[in-house]
Design a protein around this motif. Structure first.
Motif, short mmCIF file in Angstrom:
data_model
loop_
_atom_site.label_atom_id
_atom_site.label_comp_id
_atom_site.label_asym_id
_atom_site.label_seq_id
_atom_site.Cartn_x
_atom_site.Cartn_y
_atom_site.Cartn_z
N THR A 17 31.41 61.97 -9.22
CA THR A 17 31.70 62.72 -8.00
C THR A 17 31.06 64.10 -8.11
OG1 THR A 17 33.81 63.54 -8.84
CG2 THR A 17 33.88 61.51 -7.54
N ILE A 18 30.51 64.55 -6.99
CA ILE A 18 29.91 65.87 -6.91
C ILE A 18 30.39 66.52 -5.62
CG2 ILE A 18 27.77 67.20 -6.75
CD1 ILE A 18 26.36 64.95 -8.24
N VAL A 19 30.89 67.75 -5.73
CA VAL A 19 31.39 68.49 -4.58
C VAL A 19 30.91 69.94 -4.69
CG1 VAL A 19 33.45 69.29 -3.34
CG2 VAL A 19 33.47 67.05 -4.46
N GLY A 20 30.47 70.49 -3.58
CA GLY A 20 30.07 71.90 -3.56
C GLY A 20 29.28 72.23 -2.31
N LYS A 21 28.71 73.43 -2.31
CA LYS A 21 27.88 73.86 -1.18
C LYS A 21 26.64 72.98 -1.11
CE LYS A 21 29.24 78.00 0.49
NZ LYS A 21 29.27 78.39 1.85
N ASP A 22 26.29 72.57 0.10
CA ASP A 22 25.13 71.70 0.29
C ASP A 22 23.84 72.43 -0.04
OD1 ASP A 22 23.77 69.38 0.99
OD2 ASP A 22 23.50 70.05 3.07
N PHE A 37 28.98 69.67 0.56
CA PHE A 37 28.46 68.38 0.16
C PHE A 37 29.51 67.66 -0.67
CE2 PHE A 37 26.42 65.73 -3.02
CZ PHE A 37 25.47 65.03 -2.30
N THR A 38 29.76 66.39 -0.36
CA THR A 38 30.61 65.55 -1.21
C THR A 38 29.89 64.23 -1.44
OG1 THR A 38 31.81 64.53 0.63
CG2 THR A 38 32.74 66.54 -0.28
N MET A 39 29.92 63.76 -2.67
CA MET A 39 29.26 62.51 -3.00
C MET A 39 30.08 61.75 -4.02
SD MET A 39 25.77 61.77 -5.10
CE MET A 39 26.68 61.82 -6.62
N THR A 40 30.14 60.44 -3.84
CA THR A 40 30.69 59.54 -4.84
C THR A 40 29.61 58.52 -5.14
OG1 THR A 40 32.91 59.82 -3.93
CG2 THR A 40 32.56 57.94 -5.40
N ILE A 54 24.53 51.83 -8.25
CA ILE A 54 24.97 50.65 -7.52
C ILE A 54 25.28 51.00 -6.07
CG2 ILE A 54 26.74 48.87 -7.34
CD1 ILE A 54 27.14 49.19 -10.38
N ASN A 55 25.97 52.12 -5.87
CA ASN A 55 26.41 52.49 -4.53
C ASN A 55 26.59 54.00 -4.47
OD1 ASN A 55 27.43 52.47 -1.95
ND2 ASN A 55 29.00 50.93 -2.36
N VAL A 56 26.30 54.57 -3.29
CA VAL A 56 26.46 56.01 -3.08
C VAL A 56 27.06 56.23 -1.71
CG1 VAL A 56 25.30 58.23 -2.83
CG2 VAL A 56 24.44 56.57 -4.47
N ASN A 57 28.00 57.17 -1.66
CA ASN A 57 28.56 57.62 -0.39
C ASN A 57 28.50 59.13 -0.41
OD1 ASN A 57 29.94 58.06 1.96
ND2 ASN A 57 31.89 57.24 1.23
N GLN A 58 27.86 59.72 0.59
CA GLN A 58 27.79 61.17 0.65
C GLN A 58 28.08 61.64 2.06
OE1 GLN A 58 23.84 62.57 -0.31
NE2 GLN A 58 23.24 62.46 1.82
N THR A 59 28.63 62.85 2.14
CA THR A 59 28.94 63.48 3.41
C THR A 59 28.68 64.96 3.29
OG1 THR A 59 30.71 61.86 3.80
CG2 THR A 59 30.77 63.86 5.12
N VAL A 60 28.18 65.54 4.36
CA VAL A 60 28.05 67.00 4.44
C VAL A 60 28.90 67.44 5.62
CG1 VAL A 60 26.52 68.95 4.75
CG2 VAL A 60 25.72 66.95 3.49
N MET A 61 29.90 68.30 5.35
CA MET A 61 30.81 68.79 6.39
C MET A 61 30.82 70.31 6.33
SD MET A 61 34.00 66.09 6.07
CE MET A 61 34.56 66.84 4.56
N ASP A 62 30.43 70.93 7.42
CA ASP A 62 30.43 72.39 7.51
C ASP A 62 29.79 73.05 6.30
OD1 ASP A 62 31.67 72.45 10.02
OD2 ASP A 62 33.67 72.36 9.12
#
Length: 91
Positions: free
Chosen positions: A10-15, A46-49, A35-43
């Motif tokens: 998991t990675i979380v922080g400023k995009d 950045f969050t990624m699993t 195998i798999n990645v899920n990422q989102t950028v909100m305001d």
């Protein structure tokens, strides 16, 4: 055939540019496989699993975490074996 052995990153922080690419590069250089990645950028955050196959990994998970942290020192990064992740989320 060997059963897949997985870890969760998991990675979380400023995009910023290149987070996913950098993490995937570190996994590949350690002989892991994404195998798999899920990422989102909100305001601007950045969050990624990322789920990776670690059967061929030639370094420890702690070392992989350290390498990703070195690339992104401003980010909050965790790398853990699937068994630990599952145990933490089991009631």
């Amino acid at each position: 055939m060997n059963e897949i052995e997985r870890a969760v990153i998991t990675i979380v922080g400023k995009d910023r540019v290149g987070i996913l690419a950098g993490a995937a590069t570190e996994v590949a250089e350690a002989e892991g496989n994404v195998i798999n990645v899920n990422q989102t950028v909100m305001d601007g955050f950045f969050t990624m699993t990322m789920i990776i196959d670690i059967r061929g990994l030639d370094i420890s998970l702690d070392e992989l975490e350290n390498r990703i942290e070195s690339r992104f020192p401003e980010m909050n990064i965790h790398v853990m074996h699937e068994n630990i992740f599952n145990a933490m989320h089991t009631i």
